[in-house]
Design a protein around this motif. Sequence first.
Motif, PDB file in Angstrom:
ATOM      1  N   ARG A  88      53.593   0.916 -41.181  1.00  0.00           N
ATOM      2  CA  ARG A  88      54.454   0.736 -40.011  1.00  0.00           C
ATOM      3  C   ARG A  88      53.625   0.721 -38.729  1.00  0.00           C
ATOM      4  NH1 ARG A  88      59.569   4.224 -39.514  1.00  0.00           N
ATOM      5  NH2 ARG A  88      59.862   2.690 -37.874  1.00  0.00           N
TER       6      ARG A  88
ATOM      7  N   LEU B 218      53.175  -2.253 -36.024  1.00  0.00           N
ATOM      8  CA  LEU B 218      53.440  -1.981 -34.612  1.00  0.00           C
ATOM      9  C   LEU B 218      52.304  -2.494 -33.727  1.00  0.00           C
ATOM     10  CD1 LEU B 218      55.275  -0.292 -32.567  1.00  0.00           C
ATOM     11  CD2 LEU B 218      53.605   1.534 -32.901  1.00  0.00           C
TER      12      LEU B 218
ATOM     13  N   GLN C 165      59.729  -4.613 -34.842  1.00  0.00           N
ATOM     14  CA  GLN C 165      59.263  -3.246 -34.786  1.00  0.00           C
ATOM     15  C   GLN C 165      59.939  -2.436 -33.684  1.00  0.00           C
ATOM     16  OE1 GLN C 165      57.165  -1.346 -36.734  1.00  0.00           O
ATOM     17  NE2 GLN C 165      57.660  -3.044 -38.080  1.00  0.00           N
ATOM     18  N   SER C 166      60.251  -3.112 -32.567  1.00  0.00           N
ATOM     19  CA  SER C 166      60.779  -2.359 -31.430  1.00  0.00           C
ATOM     20  C   SER C 166      62.123  -1.716 -31.759  1.00  0.00           C
ATOM     21  CB  SER C 166      60.909  -3.267 -30.214  1.00  0.00           C
ATOM     22  OG  SER C 166      61.651  -4.418 -30.560  1.00  0.00           O
TER      23      SER C 166
ATOM     24  N   LEU D 225      61.501   1.987 -33.133  1.00  0.00           N
ATOM     25  CA  LEU D 225      60.493   2.828 -32.493  1.00  0.00           C
ATOM     26  C   LEU D 225      60.889   4.304 -32.466  1.00  0.00           C
ATOM     27  CD1 LEU D 225      59.142   0.831 -29.416  1.00  0.00           C
ATOM     28  CD2 LEU D 225      57.987   1.380 -31.552  1.00  0.00           C
TER      29      LEU D 225
ATOM     30  N   LEU E  65      59.463   6.776 -34.880  1.00  0.00           N
ATOM     31  CA  LEU E  65      58.004   6.752 -35.022  1.00  0.00           C
ATOM     32  C   LEU E  65      57.338   7.859 -34.221  1.00  0.00           C
ATOM     33  CD1 LEU E  65      56.899   3.009 -35.030  1.00  0.00           C
ATOM     34  CD2 LEU E  65      56.560   4.698 -36.823  1.00  0.00           C
TER      35      LEU E  65
ATOM     36  N   ALA F 218      54.765   5.591 -31.472  1.00  0.00           N
ATOM     37  CA  ALA F 218      55.324   4.512 -30.666  1.00  0.00           C
ATOM     38  C   ALA F 218      54.507   4.277 -29.406  1.00  0.00           C
ATOM     39  CB  ALA F 218      56.777   4.826 -30.309  1.00  0.00           C
TER      40      ALA F 218
ATOM     41  N   ALA G 273      52.465   1.054 -29.146  1.00  0.00           N
ATOM     42  CA  ALA G 273      53.103  -0.267 -29.207  1.00  0.00           C
ATOM     43  C   ALA G 273      52.419  -1.248 -28.249  1.00  0.00           C
ATOM     44  CB  ALA G 273      54.585  -0.157 -28.869  1.00  0.00           C
TER      45      ALA G 273
ATOM     46  N   SER H  76      49.428  -3.890 -28.984  1.00  0.00           N
ATOM     47  CA  SER H  76      49.575  -5.232 -29.557  1.00  0.00           C
ATOM     48  C   SER H  76      49.308  -6.324 -28.513  1.00  0.00           C
ATOM     49  CB  SER H  76      50.967  -5.404 -30.167  1.00  0.00           C
ATOM     50  OG  SER H  76      51.956  -5.305 -29.165  1.00  0.00           O
TER      51      SER H  76
END
Length: 152
Positions: free
Chosen positions: A94, A98, A105-106, A109, A112, A116, A119, A122
């Motif tokens: 996961r 992310l 994925q959002s 969140l 997580l 998170a 994030a 990315s």
Amino acid sequence: MAADELRSLYQEIILEHNKNPRNFRTMEDSDVSVEGYNPLCGDHYTVYLKLEGDVVKDVSFKGSGCAISKASASVMSTMVKGRTKQEAEALFERFHDLVTGKPGQSASLDDLGSLAAFAGVSEFPARVKCASLAWHTLHGALENKQEAITTE
Ligand code: ZN
């Protein structure tokens, strides 16, 4: 929460973990220890595990690198302690989705936790390896790999 607020909250989590990394120590009586290296950035850590059957009883790490790599290793250590190997691997998956910006994925969140915070990575492809180094190294340790892990 507004996107800007969320972003600064995430930055705070990363900076705080970098400043006060959790489980940042050599484990003398570990069952397995694996070295991980990200040559692109120079991040270099050893991950130590104590296993009881399938459960990660204890985890620590030691080494040096950029803020993102250290914060990620710190958060990783807090997330996988007490989990089974399978749960730890599922978290890694996961986390990888992310930081590589896999769609969808959002939406998830919330569960997580501090993961998170990564994030935003990315948006910076060069940083993905920094953020995932500790996880790749953990994966190697769970597979009982003898050789060092490298992101290249
Ligand atoms: Zn780095």
